[in-house]
Scaffold this motif. Structure first.
Motif, short mmCIF file in Angstrom:
data_model
loop_
_atom_site.label_atom_id
_atom_site.label_comp_id
_atom_site.label_asym_id
_atom_site.label_seq_id
_atom_site.Cartn_x
_atom_site.Cartn_y
_atom_site.Cartn_z
N PHE A 106 3.58 -9.46 9.59
CA PHE A 106 2.78 -10.45 8.74
C PHE A 106 3.47 -10.69 7.36
O PHE A 106 4.38 -9.93 6.83
CB PHE A 106 1.41 -9.95 8.58
CG PHE A 106 1.29 -8.72 7.83
CD1 PHE A 106 1.42 -7.51 8.76
CD2 PHE A 106 1.60 -8.59 6.43
CE1 PHE A 106 1.25 -6.30 8.09
CE2 PHE A 106 1.16 -7.16 5.96
CZ PHE A 106 1.29 -6.25 6.49
N SER A 143 3.55 -6.57 1.28
CA SER A 143 2.47 -5.59 1.09
C SER A 143 3.16 -4.21 1.18
O SER A 143 4.03 -3.84 0.47
CB SER A 143 1.39 -5.67 2.01
OG SER A 143 0.35 -5.09 1.40
N ARG A 144 2.41 -3.45 2.02
CA ARG A 144 3.34 -1.96 2.24
C ARG A 144 4.68 -2.07 2.89
O ARG A 144 5.31 -1.30 2.53
CB ARG A 144 2.43 -1.03 3.26
CG ARG A 144 2.09 -1.44 4.60
CD ARG A 144 1.28 -0.66 5.25
NE ARG A 144 -0.10 -1.11 4.33
CZ ARG A 144 -1.19 0.01 4.62
NH1 ARG A 144 -1.37 0.71 5.33
NH2 ARG A 144 -2.35 -0.38 4.10
N LYS A 163 6.91 -2.99 -0.09
CA LYS A 163 7.46 -1.61 -0.68
C LYS A 163 8.61 -1.12 0.05
O LYS A 163 9.62 -0.61 -0.41
CB LYS A 163 6.34 -0.48 -0.66
CG LYS A 163 5.05 -0.93 -0.97
CD LYS A 163 3.98 0.43 -1.14
CE LYS A 163 2.54 0.06 -1.11
NZ LYS A 163 1.80 -0.62 -1.99
N GLU A 201 4.99 -9.22 -2.30
CA GLU A 201 3.64 -8.87 -2.78
C GLU A 201 3.53 -7.28 -2.54
O GLU A 201 2.76 -6.91 -1.86
CB GLU A 201 2.51 -9.61 -1.89
CG GLU A 201 2.65 -10.89 -2.22
CD GLU A 201 1.34 -11.65 -1.55
OE1 GLU A 201 0.36 -11.40 -1.83
OE2 GLU A 201 1.77 -12.94 -0.98
N SER A 202 4.67 -6.56 -3.26
CA SER A 202 4.81 -5.03 -2.57
C SER A 202 3.78 -4.01 -3.43
O SER A 202 3.41 -2.90 -2.88
CB SER A 202 6.28 -4.48 -3.10
OG SER A 202 6.35 -4.56 -4.34
N GLY A 203 3.06 -4.60 -4.62
CA GLY A 203 2.15 -3.46 -5.26
C GLY A 203 2.84 -2.42 -5.51
O GLY A 203 3.83 -1.85 -5.38
N GLN A 235 -3.09 -0.98 -8.59
CA GLN A 235 -3.64 0.14 -7.74
C GLN A 235 -3.12 1.25 -8.51
O GLN A 235 -1.82 1.48 -8.97
CB GLN A 235 -2.92 0.01 -6.29
CG GLN A 235 -3.41 1.31 -5.41
CD GLN A 235 -2.80 1.35 -3.93
OE1 GLN A 235 -1.95 0.56 -3.58
NE2 GLN A 235 -3.61 2.29 -3.14
N GLU A 285 -3.00 7.80 -0.64
CA GLU A 285 -3.41 6.64 0.36
C GLU A 285 -2.46 6.84 1.81
O GLU A 285 -2.98 7.06 3.00
CB GLU A 285 -3.23 4.90 0.16
CG GLU A 285 -3.73 4.17 1.26
CD GLU A 285 -3.81 2.72 0.81
OE1 GLU A 285 -3.67 2.24 -0.21
OE2 GLU A 285 -3.66 1.85 1.67
N TRP A 326 3.79 7.42 1.43
CA TRP A 326 4.74 6.26 1.22
C TRP A 326 5.96 6.97 0.41
O TRP A 326 7.09 6.74 0.65
CB TRP A 326 4.20 5.12 0.68
CG TRP A 326 3.35 4.26 1.42
CD1 TRP A 326 3.39 3.73 2.88
CD2 TRP A 326 2.36 3.71 1.26
NE1 TRP A 326 2.54 3.02 3.35
CE2 TRP A 326 1.79 2.94 2.44
CE3 TRP A 326 1.61 3.60 -0.18
CZ2 TRP A 326 0.44 1.91 2.15
CZ3 TRP A 326 0.41 2.83 -0.03
CH2 TRP A 326 -0.12 2.12 1.23
N LEU A 338 -2.16 -5.72 -7.15
CA LEU A 338 -0.69 -5.74 -6.81
C LEU A 338 0.07 -5.31 -7.92
O LEU A 338 1.41 -5.14 -7.97
CB LEU A 338 -0.47 -7.02 -6.32
CG LEU A 338 -0.84 -7.39 -5.05
CD1 LEU A 338 -0.55 -9.01 -4.50
CD2 LEU A 338 -0.46 -6.42 -3.73
N HIS A 358 -3.55 -12.57 0.05
CA HIS A 358 -2.50 -11.70 0.21
C HIS A 358 -1.75 -11.83 1.44
O HIS A 358 -2.31 -12.05 2.33
CB HIS A 358 -3.18 -10.29 0.06
CG HIS A 358 -2.19 -9.17 0.29
ND1 HIS A 358 -1.18 -9.23 -0.31
CD2 HIS A 358 -2.25 -7.94 0.84
CE1 HIS A 358 -0.45 -7.93 -0.30
NE2 HIS A 358 -1.10 -6.89 0.45
C1 MCU Z 1 -0.05 -3.70 -1.47
O1 MCU Z 1 -0.03 -2.89 -0.23
C2 MCU Z 1 -1.08 -1.98 0.21
C3 MCU Z 1 -1.62 -1.38 -0.61
O2 MCU Z 1 -0.82 -0.82 -1.64
C4 MCU Z 1 -2.73 -0.59 -0.13
O3 MCU Z 1 -3.49 0.20 -1.10
C5 MCU Z 1 -3.66 -1.44 0.92
O4 MCU Z 1 -4.36 -0.57 1.69
O5 MCU Z 1 -2.86 -2.10 1.77
C6 MCU Z 1 -1.92 -3.03 1.17
C7 MCU Z 1 -1.30 -3.60 2.54
O6 MCU Z 1 -0.30 -2.97 3.00
O7 MCU Z 1 -1.62 -4.74 2.80
C8 MCU Z 1 -1.19 -5.10 4.01
#
Ligand code: MCU
Length: 434
Positions: free
Chosen positions: A147, A229-230, A233, A252-254, A270, A278, A281, A323, A359
């Motif tokens: 995704f 997202s993850r 990262k 959108e790596s956060g 976060q 969590e 990672w 994020l 997101h």
């Molecule tokens: C932004 O990435 C992560 C986030 O660090 C997590 O806390 C959350 O549970 O999941 C995000 C993600 O991967 O969303 C798809």
């Protein structure tokens, strides 16, 4: 009206193009290295131990070597990068082992298989391949997870998509002392290396297989990586740790991705302890820093710098405070200073000027820069300059985060300072209407 002007303000983008005049040599610098780690032969001495780390509330100086002196030539970046890599492994991600004793596999029009043997242990995994139309060999973008990345746009631009399942190499949902997946089958379930570098190791082994395949389907020197997202990262760390990757595109790596670990207070990102807890990672060693990131001798602007001078396109979402998009912009601006010093300021793009706040949504704004980056760094047919387009909703201020200035680096190994200082990058503000 008040509401209307607020709406207009939200769509004003801050555009900071890098001065073309000082970055003309950047296409040459953009080429990915032929090896995973160009500085593998650098003797890194003086790595600090955990007990001796000073507190530094600002971002560490990326140009300052472990011996306390600053680099003055571009040629010194290779071994300075290696120092950053070692610091990042020791304190943040855990160790990324080099190429195992045996890596074999196959590349077909539909899949890549990878078999690894090392120290009497073996593991394997595979990834599916979707070729673009036309005739190969093609460049390829490794897409983590299913995704967020615009795979249609990637293929339409002429690159293959390698669908990589990171969980085959490093699973989520396991305790730190019992990590699972192809990486941990080789290096042990109690390896202190976190999932992000396990995933990175897996992508490096895919590139090994592409290199060995003879290049009739996929080109080994034109690999990109992306994910949201993850998996953003993951994409970020994967690109930082393999210099064969020509284009790195985290989305959108956060936290644990692009945002500075030191983190902008009150932003609402976060927390490090949340991200650390969590999923595994980050490496186990990071556990000592979740409540004291100012002790870290390295921060994510230096992971941005590890990608330099290769192509980097960071996509971020200014609508979700969790994020840490402001903290991510500071990492990008800090790392961009290294790009500039290397004469490659045109090779980094940071883009958080987007409308849709969902997101990992499919975003029309990123399609053109995505395809331009693929043309420039993978197909080598384009030369569009990078851009820093930070949404005013999530604009960080690098000057608050650094106490160092960017040096003008010599071209040769001659360390005599140049007679004329470098031209500072132009900056201006461009208002866009929605
Ligand atoms: C932004 O990435 C992560 C986030 O660090 C997590 O806390 C959350 O549970 O999941 C995000 C993600 O991967 O969303 C798809």
């Amino acid at each position: 009206s008040k509401i209307r002007s607020r709406v207009v303000a939200l769509v004003v983008a801050v555009t900071l193009p890098f001065a073309g005049a000082v970055t003309v040599a950047s296409t040459e610098a953009a080429a990915a290295a032929g090896v995973e780690d160009e500085g593998a032969d650098c003797a890194v001495t003086g790595l600090p131990g955990e007990g001796t780390l000073p507190t530094n509330s600002r971002l560490p100086d990326p140009f300052r070597k472990l011996d306390g002196t600053r680099i003055s030539a571009k040629s010194e970046w290779r071994c300075r990068r290696e120092e950053i890599k070692k610091l990042a492994e020791r304190f943040v991600y855990g160790e990324k082992p080099g190429k195992p004793a045996s890596v074999t596999g196959t590349v077909s029009n539909t899949s890549i298989t990878v078999n690894v043997n090392h120290n009497g242990r073996s593991s394997s995994f595979s990834a599916s391949v979707s070729l673009p139309s036309g005739s190969g060999p093609f460049p390829a973008v490794v897409v983590l997870g299913g995704f967020g990345a615009d795979t249609a746009a990637i293929r339409a631009a002429g690159a293959a998509v390698i669908n990589y399942d990171p969980y085959a190499v490093g699973r989520e949902g396991t305790p730190r002392n019992n990590k699972q997946g192809a990486f941990y089958s080789i290096y042990g379930s109690s390896s202190s290396t976190g999932l992000l570098l396990a995933w990175a190791w897996g992508v490096s082994r895919i590139i090994d297989v592409i290199e060995q395949s003879g290049g009739s389907i996929l080109k080994a020197d034109a690999t990109g990586v992306t994910g949201c997202s993850r998996f953003g990262k993951g994409a970020f760390v994967i690109g930082a740790f393999d210099q064969r990757i020509a284009l790195t595109m985290p989305i959108e790596s956060g936290s644990a991705g692009v945002p500075i670990f030191r983190g902008i207070p009150g932003e609402g990102a976060q927390s490090l302890s949340s991200a650390y807890g969590e999923q595994p990672w980050l490496g186990d060693a990071f556990g000592s820093f979740t409540s004291s990131p100012t002790r870290l001798p390295v921060d994510t602007h230096e992971m941005v710098a590890m990608v330099a001078p290769r192509g980097l396109f960071i996509m971020d979402n200014p609508h979700i405070a969790n994020l840490g998009p402001r903290s991510a912009s500071v990492a990008a601006l800090g790392g961009a200073e290294v790009y500039k010093a290397l004469g490659a300021g045109d090779n980094i793009t940071y883009w958080s000027d987007i409308q849709d706040g969902n997101h990992c949504a499919n975003r029309p704004e990123w399609r053109t820069p995505l395809q331009q980056n693929i043309q420039k760094f993978l197909l080598k047919t384009g030369n569009a300059p990078g851009a820093i387009r930070i949404s005013p909703r999530a604009l960080g201020n690098l000057s608050e985060w650094r106490d160092w200035q960017t040096p003008t680096l010599n071209d040769s190994s001659d360390t005599t300072p140049p007679s004329t200082p470098g031209t500072p990058a132009a900056s201006n503000v461009t208002a866009t209407s929605a």
